[in-house]
Design an enzyme around this catalytic site. Sequence first.
Site, PDB file in Angstrom:
ATOM      1  N   CYS A   2      -6.055  11.363  -6.838  1.00  0.00           N
ATOM      2  CA  CYS A   2      -4.616  11.178  -7.022  1.00  0.00           C
ATOM      3  C   CYS A   2      -4.016  10.954  -5.643  1.00  0.00           C
ATOM      4  O   CYS A   2      -3.848  11.894  -4.866  1.00  0.00           O
ATOM      5  CB  CYS A   2      -3.993  12.399  -7.690  1.00  0.00           C
ATOM      6  SG  CYS A   2      -2.200  12.290  -7.887  1.00  0.00           S
ATOM      7  N   GLU A 110      -3.100   4.955 -10.132  1.00  0.00           N
ATOM      8  CA  GLU A 110      -4.442   4.602  -9.673  1.00  0.00           C
ATOM      9  C   GLU A 110      -4.526   3.080  -9.562  1.00  0.00           C
ATOM     10  O   GLU A 110      -3.780   2.360 -10.238  1.00  0.00           O
ATOM     11  CB  GLU A 110      -5.525   5.110 -10.630  1.00  0.00           C
ATOM     12  CG  GLU A 110      -5.752   6.606 -10.596  1.00  0.00           C
ATOM     13  CD  GLU A 110      -6.363   7.097  -9.294  1.00  0.00           C
ATOM     14  OE1 GLU A 110      -6.635   6.266  -8.386  1.00  0.00           O
ATOM     15  OE2 GLU A 110      -6.586   8.306  -9.174  1.00  0.00           O
TER      16      GLU A 110
END
Length: 225
Positions: A2, A110
């Site tokens: 993340c 992402e």
Amino acid sequence: MCGRYANAETTDELALRFEIEMVGENLPAPSWNIKPTQIINVVAESAAGTENVSRRLEAARWSLIPPWVHDGKPKFSTFNARSEEAASKASWKNSVKSKRCLIPASGYYEWVAQGTTKTPFYIAGDEPIAFAGLYSWWRASENDPWLLTASIMTMPSVPELAQIHDRNPIGLPKSMWNDWLDPTLVGDQAFIDAAAHEAQTVARSWQAHEVAPLRGDGAELIASV
């Protein structure tokens, strides 16, 4: 992994959702483009100089700095902590024991490589997220102020998100918040593993959609393209 996330909730909304007893200073405003080393909101429980443990909403630097790093620059990135090794790694093992936090988020990003192009995706569920985090206090010298720093914990990706990335952040169900935050409950690898296991159900509810390249800040960044 993340490396970028969003938090659309205000201080008042966070205080209500997490049943905060003490609100800190200089808390960041909502943002849809939060990057490592920026100041983020964290929820933690500590005595803070008193006998009674209280739940606090505080501002922290996203990228944990271990106490022994004198120049504030760890040799490797610390904005994420791998769940499989956090209890044994020097940078995080003391935090695993008693300095665990929750990091509020609305969703995260992402990038998927397509040839030479990396396409961003926004990943979120129907409800706001509470990332499992670790924190540490750091200062350069005895004459400098203390800085609260934090990492987001990650785990191997659930099957539903594996096509996006091989890891996803640990989003804790509300049933685990109290134990995760409790500084009197000594954490170990088994404790982290149990948290990652429970987080699978949360992660399976998340959906991913393609977004435009991240520029600036604002709710438009999470719009599907």
